[in-house]
Design an enzyme around this catalytic site. Structure first.
Site, short mmCIF file in Angstrom:
data_model
loop_
_atom_site.label_atom_id
_atom_site.label_comp_id
_atom_site.label_asym_id
_atom_site.label_seq_id
_atom_site.Cartn_x
_atom_site.Cartn_y
_atom_site.Cartn_z
N HIS A 138 3.20 6.87 -6.86
CA HIS A 138 2.51 8.10 -7.23
C HIS A 138 3.48 9.29 -7.13
CE1 HIS A 138 -1.60 10.39 -6.78
NE2 HIS A 138 -0.99 10.64 -7.92
N HIS A 194 1.71 4.65 -2.79
CA HIS A 194 1.89 6.10 -2.62
C HIS A 194 3.25 6.53 -3.18
CE1 HIS A 194 -1.65 7.03 -0.29
NE2 HIS A 194 -1.34 6.21 0.70
N HIS A 222 0.83 -1.20 0.00
CA HIS A 222 0.00 0.00 0.00
C HIS A 222 0.87 1.26 0.00
CE1 HIS A 222 -3.55 2.48 1.22
NE2 HIS A 222 -2.61 3.22 1.78
N GLU A 223 1.79 1.34 0.92
CA GLU A 223 2.61 2.55 1.01
C GLU A 223 3.50 2.72 -0.21
OE1 GLU A 223 2.11 4.89 3.05
OE2 GLU A 223 0.67 3.76 4.25
#
Length: 683
Positions: A477, A474, A470-471
């Site tokens: 992105h 980020h 998940h991280e």
């Protein structure tokens, strides 16, 4: 100013990374003060211009301004969140109102606002590209939203509110960190921790040793209400001690009590909203998000809450049946849920998630899971750079190159928990990408995985594997966003959109070629058996009633606090009674399913950037579930799919309306049905 302050010069390391070895705590405040003055001079040069506003004489220098301040701030806040020594905490407390005042001096500057508004009023006649046009729109919207159109008296009160709020939110975070450390649970004997793995016991012994408690075991608390160890501890009293400690944070009547702090935060946010023309803080926040209004948020949360609560009660009955069949039955309590959930999961699906850790060795998960998936999708490659020092010995830099060999950026992973690191997991930037400034990104992922004793492997839970993927979503992105103007760099998108890319990256956890590469036994190298994988997939909606309910409960608490108008927020409020009433209102007041965050340790909304915005996770998950369906329909883990997702979504950064970017990628708006099916909420 002294010339020996390393913060006043560009970062000397690759990609502009500052050399933290040369930075001492006493360097920060002088550097901030000089950066504030420099930024003010830069903006003053814009507003003193005698010529009428143009994009070139207003927007371009505005985007070029504040570089030193941005560099110093990202350098400092990386440390204040990940390695907050008492010295750093004291600096942050002093800095908070200064930073708030400076930000207001720019955002509320009437001459600057006049120039931006003039351009905005002329947008239809200006020959601007898409990114330039959107830049004018966003600056005008954000300055208006901040209060640039208020009269001088209102601005004076607004500035005072913002400074006080900055002090309060900093105090909330400091209180939480200190109370979390004080409440770490000490166990005298390994027998009290029966059910933990050898690695988990090793981490608890190491945590005790670090506190000077050799021979004991310390279980540190997580940011959220629960704890991974609750699923495996056989000793019921030990489970209760951990959960009770977690739920008492910030509400014990000591010097770290957060109740008065959060009540003042709620009141001041309500007053600020009224000053800006909004009925509530929630109305103020959502007006500049994709949701648009609190009503849209409340409609979604209520739509999901009722079926989630029903599913949780059904799951509760199954747990109670297991307990009733034991030789010494007892009423189910909150600290029992995770433990008996694993018993039911094992009975229904013949899978014990707590026994899977040997297959999730952290380095293998990182290299053969997280990095492998990114390489397969986007063609990027990773090279660890131990020669580049980061801000802490545990923080590891990796250089990333594009498929054509060109430099992309630097990724830093800081995996382990420590007393100076705030709870949870997050991504932040140290350097942000900008064509205008000629910079490439440096991004950081922080987790809070217990560190084992030297020589022992780091074995992750499945939840920690999920957090790592998940991280890194980020991080991708932040790495891929390719924009001209710093305002749009990285993850500078609407709050209720920012979780979308990170959630999508979780889909590769179970993707066969990725799972087969990283899920291998730490001792034998054997892959996770295929039948276990199938049972894991079959059980994906298992316990979703609990998971969805605890999340929705926290989201509703956030909305309840921030839906108070200024008169309601000014009343005498008992925090515990307010929480109970809010949870009854939405039907999520089940005592064995506590909210994921209680108010006194709800850092996302009282010290982070999610006030009236914690709903963003489920809001973004609508897009995520719909996107996962698209990937599956179009061949999954392919470069073609990755390039499309990178080009049309991740690479856009904040330079385009996020829902327009989503339509460009998907060909239509997102549909909610995939989310309902994923969460087991479809009728």
């Amino acid at each position: 100013m002294p010339n020996d302050n390393p913060l006043l010069s560009p970062g000397p390391l690759p990609y502009g990374l500052p050399d933290y070895r040369q930075i001492r705590p006493e360097h920060y405040l002088p550097a901030f003060r000089q950066a504030f003055e420099e930024h003010k001079r830069e903006v003053s040069a814009i507003t003193r211009a005698r010529s009428m506003p143009t994009f070139e004489n207003t927007m371009v220098p505005l985007e070029e301004s504040g570089k030193l301040l941005g560099d110093v701030a990202r350098t400092f806040y990386t440390v204040s969140s990940a390695d907050a020594t008492p010295e750093i905490q004291a600096i942050e407390e002093e800095l908070a109102p200064l930073m708030a005042a400076h930000q207001d001096s720019i955002q509320l500057d009437p001459d600057l606002f006049w120039r931006v508004k003039t351009l905005h009023d002329q947008l239809e006649t200006l020959d601007l590209g898409d990114e330039e046009r959107y830049l004018v729109e966003r600056h005008f919207r954000e300055m208006s939203h901040a209060g640039a159109g208020l009269d001088s008296a209102a601005k004076e009160r607004l500035t005072a509110i913002n400074q006080r709020l900055s002090t309060l939110t900093t105090s909330f975070e400091k209180n939480l960190l200190n109370d979390t450390n004080e409440l770490a649970v000490v166990f005298d004997a390994a027998e009290e921790l029966d059910g933990l793995t050898e690695g988990e016991l090793s981490a608890a012994a190491q945590a005790a040793s670090d506190r000077g408690l050799d021979g004991s075991y310390v279980v540190t608390l997580t940011l959220f209400t629960g704890h991974p160890y609750l699923a495996s501890l056989t000793n019921r009293r030990s489970r209760k001690r951990i959960l009770d400690a977690s739920r008492s944070r910030g509400s014990r009547g000591n010097e770290h009590d957060n109740r008065a702090v959060l009540l003042e935060i709620v009141l001041l946010r309500a007053e600020r909203a009224a000053l800006l023309g909004y009925e509530t803080h929630a109305a103020y926040v959502t007006s500049d998000e994709t949701a648009g209004s609190p009503q849209a948020v409340h409609d979604l949360l209520r739509r999901l809450a009722a079926p989630a609560a029903r599913n949780a009660h059904r799951e509760q009955s199954a747990l109670e049946a297991v307990i009733a069949a034991e030789s010494d039955p007892f009423p189910l309590e909150a600290h029992d849920w995770a433990y008996y959930t694993e018993k039911v999961r094992a009975a229904q699906y013949e899978v014990d998630r707590t026994a899977l850790r040997p297959w999730f060795e952290a380095e293998r998960v990182l290299q053969d899971g997280v990095f492998r998936a990114a390489s397969a999708l986007y063609g990027i490659t990773f090279t660890e750079r131990p020669d580049i020092p980061a801000y802490h010995a545990d923080a590891r830099p990796f250089e990333i190159h594009n498929a054509d060999g060109s430099e992309l950026g630097l990724f830093i992973l800081d995996l382990y928990t420590r007393d100076t690191k705030r709870g949870g997991a997050w991504m932040n930037s140290i350097v942000s990408q900008s064509r205008l400034r000629g910079t490439r990104p440096v991004v950081v992922n922080n987790l809070n995985v217990p560190k084992p004793a030297p020589g022992k492997p780091t074995l992750l839970t499945l939840d920690e594997v999920t957090t790592l993927f998940h991280e890194f979503g980020h991080a991708l992105h932040g790495l891929f966003a390719t924009v001209t103007y710093p305002h749009f760099a990285g993850t500078n998108v609407f709050r209720d959109f920012v979780e979308f890319p990170s959630q999508v990256n979780e889909m590769w956890i179970y993707w066969p070629e990725i799972l087969g590469a990283y899920a291998r036994h730490v001792d034998t190298g054997e892959p996770l058996p295929a039948d276990v994988v199938e049972r894991l997939r079959a059980s994906e909606t298992f316990n979703q009633g609990f998971a969805t309910s605890e999340y929705l409960a926290a989201s509703w608490l956030d909305q309840a606090w921030h839906s108070l108008d200024v008169n309601a927020a000014a009343q005498q409020i008992d925090v515990a009674e307010f929480e109970a009433a809010a949870l009854r209102d939405i039907g999520l007041d089940n005592p064995v399913v506590p909210t994921r965050y209680s108010s006194t340790y709800f850092a996302h909304v009282f010290s982070g950037g999610y006030s009236a915005g914690y709903y963003s996770y489920i809001w973004s998950e609508v897009l995520d579930a719909d996107t996962v369906e698209w990937f599956r329909e179009n061949g999954g883990l392919t470069r073609e799919n990755g390039d499309r997702f990178r080009e049309r979504l991740l690479g856009v950064g904040g330079a385009k309306d996020p829902l327009a970017a989503y339509r460009d990628f998907r060909g239509r708006d997102a549909e909610i049905q995939p989310l309902l099916e994923r969460r087991g909420l479809a009728s």
